[in-house]
Design a protein around this motif. Structure first.
Motif, PDB file in Angstrom:
ATOM      1  N   ILE A  99       0.844  -1.192   0.000  1.00 23.73           N
ATOM      2  CA  ILE A  99       0.000   0.000   0.000  1.00 23.73           C
ATOM      3  C   ILE A  99       0.876   1.238   0.000  1.00 23.73           C
ATOM      4  CG2 ILE A  99      -1.703   1.314   1.324  1.00 23.73           C
ATOM      5  CD1 ILE A  99      -2.825  -1.381   2.266  1.00 23.73           C
ATOM      6  N   TYR A 100       1.837   1.281   0.891  1.00 20.94           N
ATOM      7  CA  TYR A 100       2.896   2.277   0.755  1.00 20.94           C
ATOM      8  C   TYR A 100       4.196   1.699   1.304  1.00 20.94           C
ATOM      9  CZ  TYR A 100       1.398   3.749   5.524  1.00 20.94           C
ATOM     10  OH  TYR A 100       1.024   3.803   6.848  1.00 20.94           O
ATOM     11  N   SER A 101       5.304   2.166   0.712  1.00 20.03           N
ATOM     12  CA  SER A 101       6.633   1.656   1.059  1.00 20.03           C
ATOM     13  C   SER A 101       7.145   2.356   2.310  1.00 20.03           C
ATOM     14  CB  SER A 101       7.591   1.861  -0.110  1.00 20.03           C
ATOM     15  OG  SER A 101       7.687   3.244  -0.406  1.00 20.03           O
ATOM     16  N   ARG A 102       8.409   2.143   2.637  1.00 19.68           N
ATOM     17  CA  ARG A 102       8.973   2.677   3.875  1.00 19.68           C
ATOM     18  C   ARG A 102       8.811   4.188   3.981  1.00 19.68           C
ATOM     19  NH1 ARG A 102      14.484  -0.257   5.756  1.00 19.68           N
ATOM     20  NH2 ARG A 102      13.803  -2.423   5.565  1.00 19.68           N
ATOM     21  N   GLN A 103       8.226   4.593   5.108  1.00 17.97           N
ATOM     22  CA  GLN A 103       8.091   6.002   5.430  1.00 17.97           C
ATOM     23  C   GLN A 103       8.804   6.245   6.757  1.00 17.97           C
ATOM     24  OE1 GLN A 103       6.286   8.068   3.237  1.00 17.97           O
ATOM     25  NE2 GLN A 103       6.206   6.213   1.987  1.00 17.97           N
ATOM     26  N   ARG A 104       9.590   7.300   6.829  1.00 18.26           N
ATOM     27  CA  ARG A 104      10.322   7.567   8.071  1.00 18.26           C
ATOM     28  C   ARG A 104       9.430   8.311   9.053  1.00 18.26           C
ATOM     29  NH1 ARG A 104      15.102   7.502  10.393  1.00 18.26           N
ATOM     30  NH2 ARG A 104      16.303   6.839   8.579  1.00 18.26           N
TER      31      ARG A 104
END
Length: 444
Positions: free
Chosen positions: A363-368
């Protein structure tokens, strides 16, 4: 309505058990999922905002609090001499505190939910510890489990203790022989309770085993040797549409057993250290391990009914019993969390991802989340939000759904690695020295 029927109705209401929202009986709560559907839970707090009470806790411990009706329970170990403070972060060189020769006291506390006042304190053991432990570990890291009548407390390398919840009276104890752990990092896997039995995984560097004890007497029902080294993952009781299984996450193999200790199925391919606790939803079992030093950090979604070795072969990503898998998606210390239709992953270094729980699609990749913080406690969810507690004591509030957004930060200003409990419209958060009850409004 007759007076008799009215009186009967009143008796039924009076004697009815408290709702599930007043109970958080084990690590990560009901179903080991870390999710609550109760209304009115807090979304913002600090050391002064929305604090119902804060109770001082002596000693050291990263066990989670557990709650049953009007009482919250927590464990700790107090040393007669100063001890080295727990250290967070990821890699600091020396990673093991040496064994202490000082006298220690293994303690259990019962606190009043409304006031935070100690109802009873019980010392279950006194002496020097059997070994050292990792700088991020303690001698009281295993979370207790309760059915409301008894509290079952497990201290690795020491024993299992059954206490009466009313007054802390010791009903029975079961000794556990000390065993060497990997690099003397200590123990952490919590016990689980099911249908009158207590199940404990003791994975060590001597002889690992899965143990079933009678919850009533503490007598050993069976003990199954495991071909495993040291692990720290709490087992999971998977009640699926076909049967009930005891699922154990392991470095060499994930193994599932029936309630008599017979091996049902196994799965290879995990990372070289396993910590995260499995859980289930949508008819699937979610399990993974993501040691930071490994390239292989897999997540698997397993269908019920498996038997034998169900490991993937070659470039496979699924098979008859593995619905889907991801090769590099698992966290190291925190367990993953499923909320709505989404599987969220909190990574130790402060990244956050989201995948479709049914298919594994991204759905969404790595987010900091933030820069410079580390995360060990497992996330929790309610009110369309995911909560991620850093080792600095800051809880980051993340919107649930397909769009990543941090919508808040709640500071407590003290080091913490314990996963909170949710009950009574409140959060129970353990820091280095305190246990907080966080609610939208302070208790009278």
């Amino acid at each position: 309505m007759s007076r008799y029927m009215l009186a009967l109705l009143l008796v039924v209401v009076w004697c009815a058990p408290a709702g599930a929202q007043d109970r958080w009986p084990q690590f990560r709560g009901p179903g080991a999922r870390g999710v609550s559907e109760a209304p009115g839970l807090p979304t913002s707090w600090s050391t002064t905002e929305n604090v119902a009470w804060a109770a001082d806790l002596p000693g050291l411990g990263w066990s989670s609090p557990v709650v049953w009706d009007d009482t919250v329970y927590v464990t700790t170990v107090v040393s007669a001499e100063p001890v080295e403070e727990p250290l967070g972060g990821l890699y600091r060189g020396r990673e093991t505190w040496s064994p202490s020769t000082a006298e220690h006291r293994w303690l259990v506390y019962a606190l009043d939910v409304d006031t935070g006042v100690v109802r009873w304190e019980r010392e279950v053991h006194r002496g020097a510890p059997a070994g050292g432990y990792h700088m991020k570990n303690t001698l009281a890291t295993e979370t207790p489990v309760t059915d409301g009548d008894a509290l079952f407390v497990y201290f690795g390398n020491l024993g299992v203790f059954c206490l009466d919840t009313t007054d802390g009276r010791l009903r029975w104890s079961h000794d556990v022989e000390p065993a060497a752990t990997r690099l003397e990092w200590g123990t952490a896997a919590s016990p689980v309770l099911h249908d009158g039995r207590l199940y404990i995984v003791n994975d060590n560097d001597g002889q690992s085993y899965l143990l079933a004890l009678s919850a009533e007497t503490g007598n050993e029902i069976w003990r199954i040797p495991r071909d495993e080294g040291t692990n720290w993952a709490t087992p999971f009781i998977w009640e699926n549409e076909l049967r009930t299984e005891i699922v154990t996450n392991g470095t060499d193999r994930v193994r599932s057993y029936d309630l008599d200790g017979n091996l049902l199925w196994e799965l290879t391919g995990m990372s070289s250290i396993t910590v995260a606790t499995p859980f289930a939803e949508f008819g699937l079992l979610y399990i993974g391990s993501g040691y930071l030093g490994d390239q292989n950090r897999p997540v698997f979604a397993v269908r019920p009914g498996a038997s034998g070795d169900i490991s993937l072969r070659g470039s496979e990503t699924d098979n008859e019993f593995i619905a889907w898998s991801l090769p590099q998606a698992a966290p190291y210390n925190p367990s993953q969390i499923l909320y709505g239709d989404v599987l969220y992953t909190l990574l130790d270094r402060g990244f956050f991802t989201a995948h479709d729980a049914r298919t594994g699609d991204e759905i969404y990749s790595r987010q900091r989340i933030t820069v410079g913080a580390a995360f060990t406690a497992s996330p929790w969810a309610y009110d369309d939000r995911i909560f991620a507690l850093s080792e600095d004591g800051d809880t980051y509030v993340i919107s649930a759904g397909e769009t990543y957004e941090v919508v808040g930060r709640n500071p407590l200003g003290e080091f913490t690695m314990a996963t909170p409990a949710i009950a009574h419209g409140s959060l129970f958060i353990r820091t280095r020295s305190k246990l907080y009850r966080i609610g939208e409004a302070a208790a009278p």
